[in-house]
Design an enzyme around this catalytic site. Structure first.
Site, PDB file in Angstrom:
ATOM      1  CG  ASP A  79      -4.301  -2.281   2.625  1.00 12.48           C
ATOM      2  OD1 ASP A  79      -4.882  -1.749   1.680  1.00 12.48           O
ATOM      3  OD2 ASP A  79      -3.446  -1.694   3.311  1.00 12.48           O
ATOM      4  CG  ASP A  82      -1.709   1.987   6.340  1.00 15.78           C
ATOM      5  OD1 ASP A  82      -2.006   1.543   5.220  1.00 15.78           O
ATOM      6  OD2 ASP A  82      -2.027   3.113   6.734  1.00 15.78           O
ATOM      7  CG  ASP A 119      -1.870   1.132   1.277  1.00 13.61           C
ATOM      8  OD1 ASP A 119      -2.272   1.584   0.198  1.00 13.61           O
ATOM      9  OD2 ASP A 119      -2.214   1.577   2.378  1.00 13.61           O
TER      10      ASP A 119
END
Length: 1390
Positions: A1101, A1097, A727
């Site tokens: 996700d 984080d 990410d």
């Protein structure tokens, strides 16, 4: 009429759908500027973070099926008619398989063991996410006949619904809805239930059987339950008779999709069979429990010995199997009910505008009948109820009361009787994890095949008089079991502490406020949302007042979210799902922290309970942690194959030993004992335990670095990672954004033209007095400052500003002050200096951020003047502003900052007429004809470890991918800055949707692939190869950067396998990706045989973290705990530690496995040679070998730390490959050779003492025993040295000090055994005989020679033998991994 599935003839063809979809897309994305085309709509991530009504992504991932093309959503361009279950097909009555879902469905059907693939594929199904308004069977696109369901929607003969028919009498009761939408599975017609001739003999006999079944079924304990004896003595009531005849159960099995866990389960009904159960107990008793163990380990056969298959609606118990082959047997409970189906299962809501004819009314009755009995079972803390209309079990996790859809009914609360009924249905409102007793845990542990083998071995050794050895192994096993029990209990205790929460709440019940425990809350209860609650006790709808909650438990971001009271529009979305953005603004999630409440009337802040217990969002989270997906890692699969192979070798040894003992004339007892002893030698009981030693050390080392692992099997998988997805925000870059500066607007010098002024980096520059020198001179500094100070969603809690970090940074930049109330008015106020409050901005109304609009606005008042301030995405703000106020260099400046990786927010304002009623102003009126005031530019800095970490991964040739919800240009910029994009890559191609004029040039794909900096440089849309003829251009390395909508379009609509593979192989940037698209990306990469890691984080996700082979969460959010790894050090450098430890652990596991195999081989050879002469090793000799040599060596050889550098070559995970097995077989040959040489040597010596065969092992003293025992001791030690692999995966052996000390100590002890005299007490104790000094020297020389040959062989010779064998046998040099072959093909074509 209710909604129906389109017939096959009416369904649009695939090509037509593509064209229409393409047309929609091309119109939406037709722009004049390529850069503006790249600034696509973002429906998933707001420009300023989490303070909007965007649903926490963890909630989305728990409540949406992860395969996005199978979900229903009003926010995406893939409309409902493109559902895979509704596609046209060339194969008759079947659904079209989408490439995107083949992997999941194939995997699911392949791993079912109890059910056949055909049974699962053809079974009717349901889902925890089903919507009665939209009949989609989620996560399944298997072929099945739709006749069963489609026929049910046809208008039946009116005679069937005749009121003279007694079977329909139970419908004629008050409260029947006269019209409805069709349910997900249409009601079965009477012909389907019991045939057209209701009075036939067959049906009468079937009805009798039904009555008998219902009479004799036992009932669950409840206040409404009736005992079986009572039922048997009573006549069934007319309603019950009618019910049995109208809804006769037929289905014997079904499938069901659990969206929260993303798995498919099969459910089969069984009834008890007395004679089979008696046979089962007889087998158990007469086999002395062996039959019980075998049937426990192979439950498929136990099921067939306990009952007979039957219809689901008649089942005494059900067999449930998930797609990973995990089997469960659950009892079905039966409780008297007598209420309508809609009281416990979701049915379609009535349509008021439908024609209320007689047929519709009758069908409506069928959809919501009175159910005399509740049939239910619990699986994984989810309660399943039998739906007689659809003839299958379904969950009620998304149940809602039809009365809730009327806003006036929300405050009714519940009566005592209704509360009791819903407690019966939904259970208590707690997330209580079942705690097994110590005895249950002990039995479950002891009956594991590993420990059963241990017990068998111990009894065998006791029978063979190996009392000391058996006692030691028993103590070790007992300690191991106790440790396992303690660990299990502590894990359950930790989860229980996290999940279990109770508090006192005030509830409106029976028209009175009453204080009660939160455990007694049921859906429909109205309770007071008091700040003293601190934690929200259930999933609830806010029906009065406002509150601020902290959803970090779900999102990982400690950003308070404001919740507003529900209205008439809000409640309509209860019939869809709790993740709808409109509903989420008023939805309180269980487990989130309550920070502040506020009411604007005399009533307290109120909430209505929607979900309780495990049906809540937090309940889904806890279940995902309790039941993680099993890991199918090749090493673990191969280890069991290898144990099976060793068992086969042991069986051969068993046969040979038995034959030899018969020749020697030994007793039957000793023959059996010693032959069985061969099995415990070849398959040592400690073998499985040693496999986990390296993993245990790796987990402890990771824990010391604040990296925590909840899935030990994933540690070894970390050593095989091929690709890592990251990410961006909060992972590669810092969480917060810093303001780089602001760009107010002004007119060009001496001209009317509006342009951007210079960047200002302080508020003092922004507030400098402006003096107009001409009539055209303007400056927007004051308006820009007003927007920055007032246009936000900040809250003041405990004298601290709480809100989105971007809003906080923006407000702090102004240096202003904020109060929530001033002058007795509950209106927020922002002001410049203390004492100048009256000159500040009063925030009268807030138009909150809407994801689809990508902007927010506020209505403010200053000096009796009212203004609108708006901020949002630049391209959105530009559309709602007066064109004359847009600076001429708007696109130029925006291009500069977005390509530079900066985040840009645009601001606008307008002054309102004082005569206009502003408080009732609609949003569309407020956000119209605004004056553009400027840009706020934010910079997102890289984390310190990002660049060096990515550089190390690139050096190790581990592919890195960015997967973000941010803008594609920003993502590419960050990718270049961090060097995630290789510096050698000079061109980045970004696809966009073609306009109608460009469709021909897109090759029919509807996509144009353009180079980021040169829109004329394009790729072939079919092959994705460069089309430029300039040969110099081919030297440029290039990659792709794809946005989420294009990614979705390619996978779900184009379905071109070659295009998908080409995209996945060279695309390193995926932007504007929703949580579900991230999850899908992981699965698509796995489909190419990549071992995928994902680092993100928080719960944004969550789905991808769980789907990845190795998920690493950089968050303390509880939702992210579902990831295998969680790092408390929020830097991506933790990825390197996981890879290092994974490689080290994998190599260690291989070394230990090979060492235990060679240990078995050494002892097998020794014992087999001794069996030739009818003797064996002594009790204390076995004890010395296992406890003083093997155990310490196996532990300390696993002590090595990982090698610092991550090399390109991955360690092998294939245990049964020639690369592993051939060197192992060569080593066994070396062992055999040296032991035979030593044995033959001592037989030629004058002092040779021949063994005397006997029927016990009390006297095993002989030269054969002594020589082989002493020599094999050195083999055990030396092979530990040979197999202690060092670089490139583990540190050099010289750094493993405990191991070296242990090796030196054991060598000295083994040499010291030479000095033991036969006549001494120690000689008698160890059962040794005397040998000559020269013999001891020969043993040492032989050990040294063995060491030299084995060392050279392991390092060089045996590897070459394995390579030769591989070349001769495996002539196909292609890799088994698809991505490697694709990479090779691309290189060749290039």
């Amino acid at each position: 009429m209710g909604k129906q599935r389109p017939s096959l003839s009416s369904r649009p063809s695939r090509q037509l759908r593509r064209s229409s979809s393409y047309g929609r897309r091309s119109r939406l994305n037709s722009v004049s500027s390529f850069d503006l085309a790249l600034l696509e709509d973002n429906n998933h991530e707001m420009f300023s973070g989490a303070t909007s009504e965007v649903i926490p992504s963890s909630i989305s991932s728990f409540h949406y099926p992860h395969h996005f093309n199978r979900r229903r959503s009003t926010d995406v361009l893939l409309l409902r008619e493109q559902s895979p279950l509704l596609e046209a097909s060339d194969v008759g009555l079947s659904a079209v398989r989408l490439n995107v879902s083949v992997i999941s469905t194939d995997a699911a059907s392949a791993n079912f063991r109890f059910f056949t693939a055909d049974e699962i594929e053809t079974a009717p199904g349901g889902s925890t996410l089903e919507n009665p308004e939209d009949p989609i069977d989620y996560n399944t696109n298997w072929d099945y006949s739709v006749d069963k369901y489609d026929q049910g929607l046809e208008v039946a003969d009116e005679n069937v619904f005749s009121t003279s028919d007694p079977t329909s009498r139970f419908y004629d009761q008050p409260g029947v809805s006269r019209s409805f939408h069709s349910t997900e599975r249409a009601p079965r017609s009477p012909e389907q239930r019991y045939g057209s001739d209701a009075d036939s003999d067959d049906n009468r006999s079937y009805r009798s059987m039904l009555e008998d079944r219902y009479r004799r079924r036992s009932t669950t304990s409840s206040n409404k339950a009736t005992s079986g004896a009572d039922l048997a003595s009573e006549h069934l009531e007319n309603e019950e008779l009618a019910f049995l005849q109208e809804f006769s159960p037929e289905l014997k099995y079904q499938r069901f999709y659990l969206a929260e866990e993303d798995i498919v389960i099969g459910i089969a009904g069984y009834e008890n069979c007395l004679w089979k159960k008696i046979l089962y107990y007889v087998i158990t008793v007469f086999t002395l429990g062996i039959g019980y163990l075998v049937l426990r380990w192979v439950p498929k056969y136990r099921i067939n010995l306990m009952g007979n298959p039957c219809a689901l609606g008649l089942a005494d118990w059900c067999v449930i199997e998930n797609e990973f082959g995990e089997l469960a047997i659950v009892n079905v409970s039966r409780t008297r009910f007598g209420e309508r189906l809609s009281n416990f299962l979701t049915i379609a809501s009535p349509k008021k505008d439908e024609e209320e004819d007689e047929i519709t009314a009758d069908i409506a009755k069928e959809a919501n009948p009175v159910v005399p009995y509740l049939l239910s079972f619990e699986y994984r803390y989810l309660k399943f109820f039998y739906n007689p209309v659809e003839d299958m079990f379904k969950t009620n996790s998304n149940w809602y009361d039809l009365h809730w859809l009327n806003f006036k009914n929300l405050r009714d609360g519940t009566s005592q009787s209704l509360q009791e009924q819903r407690t019966l249905i939904f259970g208590e409102n707690n997330i209580a994890i079942e705690k097994k007793s110590n005895f249950q845990l002990l039995v479950g542990e002891v009956l594991h095949p590993f420990y059963v083998f241990q017990v068998f071995s111990i009894f065998l050794w006791l029978a063979d008089d190996y009392y000391y050895y058996a006692a030691c192994i028993f103590i070790i096993s007992f300690i191991s079991i106790i440790e396992s029990l303690i660990e299990t209990k502590s894990t359950i205790a930790r989860l229980s502490a996290m999940s279990l929460f109770t508090c006192d709440v005030r509830v409106w019940r029976n028209e009175f406020w009453t204080q009660t425990d939160s455990n007694s809350l049921v859906p429909g209860d109205v309770f007071e949302v008091d700040p003293s609650l601190s934690i929200v006790p259930c999933d609830a709808l806010l029906i009065n007042g406002e509150c601020v909650v902290n959803e970090s438990m779900l999102t990982g971001e400690s950003v308070p979210v404001s919740k507003i009271s529900a209205n008439r529009d809000t409640v309509q979305y209860l019939s869809e799902n709790i993740t709808h953005p409109v509903l989420a603004k008023s939805f309180l999630y269980n487990g989130t922290k309550l920070l502040k409440t506020k009411t604007s009337n005399d009533e307290p802040v109120l909430g209505m309970v929607v979900k309780t217990g495990f049906n809540t969002t937090k309940g889904s989270l806890v279940r995902s942690m309790l039941f993680p997906k099993p890991t199918g890692f090749k090493f673990y699969e191969d280890s069991f194959k290898y144990i099976g192979f060793m068992t086969f070798i042991a069986f051969i040894g068993f046969i040979y030993s038995t034959y030899n003992f018969i020749k020697l004339g030994l007793s039957t007892r000793i023959m059996i004992l010693r032959a069985l002893d061969i099995i415990t030698i070849v398959v040592p009981p400690a073998l499985p335990a040693t496999l986990t030693i390296g993993t245990t050390f790796a987990i402890n080392r990771l824990k010391s670095k604040n990296i925590f692992c909840i899935a030990p099997t994933r540690v070894n998988v970390g050593g095989k990672l091929d690709v890592l997805c990251f990410d961006k925000t909060g992972t590669l870059t810092e969480d917060g954004l810093d303001i780089l500066g602001v760009h107010p607007t002004c007119n060009a010098e001496g001209r009317k033209e509006i342009i951007f002024g210079d960047m200002l980096q302080s508020v003092s520059e922004l507030t400098q007095e402006f003096e107009a020198t001409t009539q055209y001179d303007t400056h927007s500094g004051a308006s820009l400052l007003g927007c920055m100070s007032s246009c936000h969603s900040l809250r003041l809690i405990d004298d601290a500003l709480i809100g989105d970090p971007l809003d906080v940074k923006m407000f702090e930049f102004t240096g202003w002050h904020f109060v929530e109330e001033f002058g007795g008015l509950s209106v927020p106020l922002v002001f410049d200096h203390v004492g100048k409050e009256t000159y500040g901005y009063k925030i009268l109304k807030e138009y909150e951020f809407v994801a689809s609009l990508r902007r927010m606005s506020v209505l403010i008042e200053k000096d009796q003047n009212k203004q609108i301030f708006t901020k949002g995405a630049p391209e959105v703000i530009a559309e709602i502003c007066d064109p004359t106020s847009i600076p001429s260099n708007f696109e130029e400046l925006l291009h500069k900052y977005t390509h530079g990786g900066f985040r840009v927010i645009a601001c606008a304002s307008k002054t309102l007429s004082s005569r206009k009623e502003v408080k009732s102003m609609e949003r569309s009126d407020a956000e119209r004809n605004l004056q553009f005031t400027g840009f706020i530019v934010f910079e997102n800095k890289l984390k310190t470890s990002t660049k060096p970490t990515l550089k190390e991964l690139r050096a190790a040739e581990i592919r890195t991918i960015m997967c973000t919800g941010d803008n594609v240009l920003t993502a590419v910029s960050v990718g270049r800055e961090s060097e995630l994009i290789d510096p050698q890559v000079t061109q980045v191609f970004i696809p966009r949707f073609a306009s109608e004029e460009e469709f021909q040039s897109s090759g029919g794909t509807g996509l144009i692939w353009e180079e980021m900096r040169d829109s004329q440089n394009r790729l072939d849309p079919i092959t994705l190869q460069k089309v430029h003829l300039d040969i110099r251009d081919n030297v440029h390395e290039h990659i792709y950067a794809v946005t989420g909508d294009v990614f979705r379009y390619i996978l779900a609509e184009l379905q071109d396998e070659n295009l998908i593979e080409a995209m996945l192989m060279k695309c390193n940037i995926f932007a504007r990706m929703s949580p579900d698209e991230k999850h899908e990306l992981v699965e698509q990469l796995q489909k190419l045989d990549y071992t995928v890691g994902f680092c993100g984080d928080g719960a944004n996700d969550c789905g991808a973290l769980k789907a990845a082979d190795v998920g690493i969460s950089l968050s303390e959010a509880e939702a992210s705990v579902a990831a295998p790894f969680t790092s408390r050090c929020f830097e991506i450098s933790c990825v390197l530690d996981v890879i290092r430890e994974g490689r080290s652990s994998l190599v260690t596991s291989f070394s230990c496995f090979k060492y235990m195999s060679l240990y078995s081989a050494i002892q097998f050879v020794t014992v087999t040679i001794l069996y030739q002469r009818g003797t064996n090793l002594g009790d204390f000799q076995f004890l010395y070998i296992d406890l003083f040599l093997i155990l310490p060596l196996a532990i300390f050889m696993s002590w090595s730390k990982p090698y610092e550098k991550i090399v390109v070559k991955r360690p092998t995970a294939n245990l049964v490959s020639p690369k592993v097995l051939i060197p192992l077989l060569c080593q066994i040959a070396v062992i055999l050779f040296f032991q035979v040489v030593v044995w033959l040597y001592i037989q030629s010596q004058p002092w040779y003492q021949r063994p005397i065969p006997s029927n016990d092992d009390s006297s095993v003293e002989s030269s054969d025993n002594t020589a082989l025992f002493l020599f094999s001791n050195f083999q055990y030690i030396l092979f530990a040295l040979v197999l202690s692999t060092g670089p490139p995966y583990r540190e050099a052996m010289s750094k493993n000090k405990p191991f070296l000390i242990n090796v030196v100590f054991t060598i000295l002890m083994s040499v010291a055994l030479f000095r033991i005299e036969q006549d001494s007490w120690l000689g008698d104790f160890m059962q040794l005989t005397n040998m000559s000094s020269s013999a001891y020297v020969v043993l040492l020389v032989a050990a040294a020679a063995n060491m030299e040959i084995s060392w050279k062989g392991e390092e060089v010779w045996f590897k070459k033998v394995a390579q030769v064998f591989k070349r001769l046998v495996h002539k196909d040099k292609r890799s088994k991994k698809k991505f490697k072959n694709l990479k090779l093909t691309n290189e060749v074509s290039a």
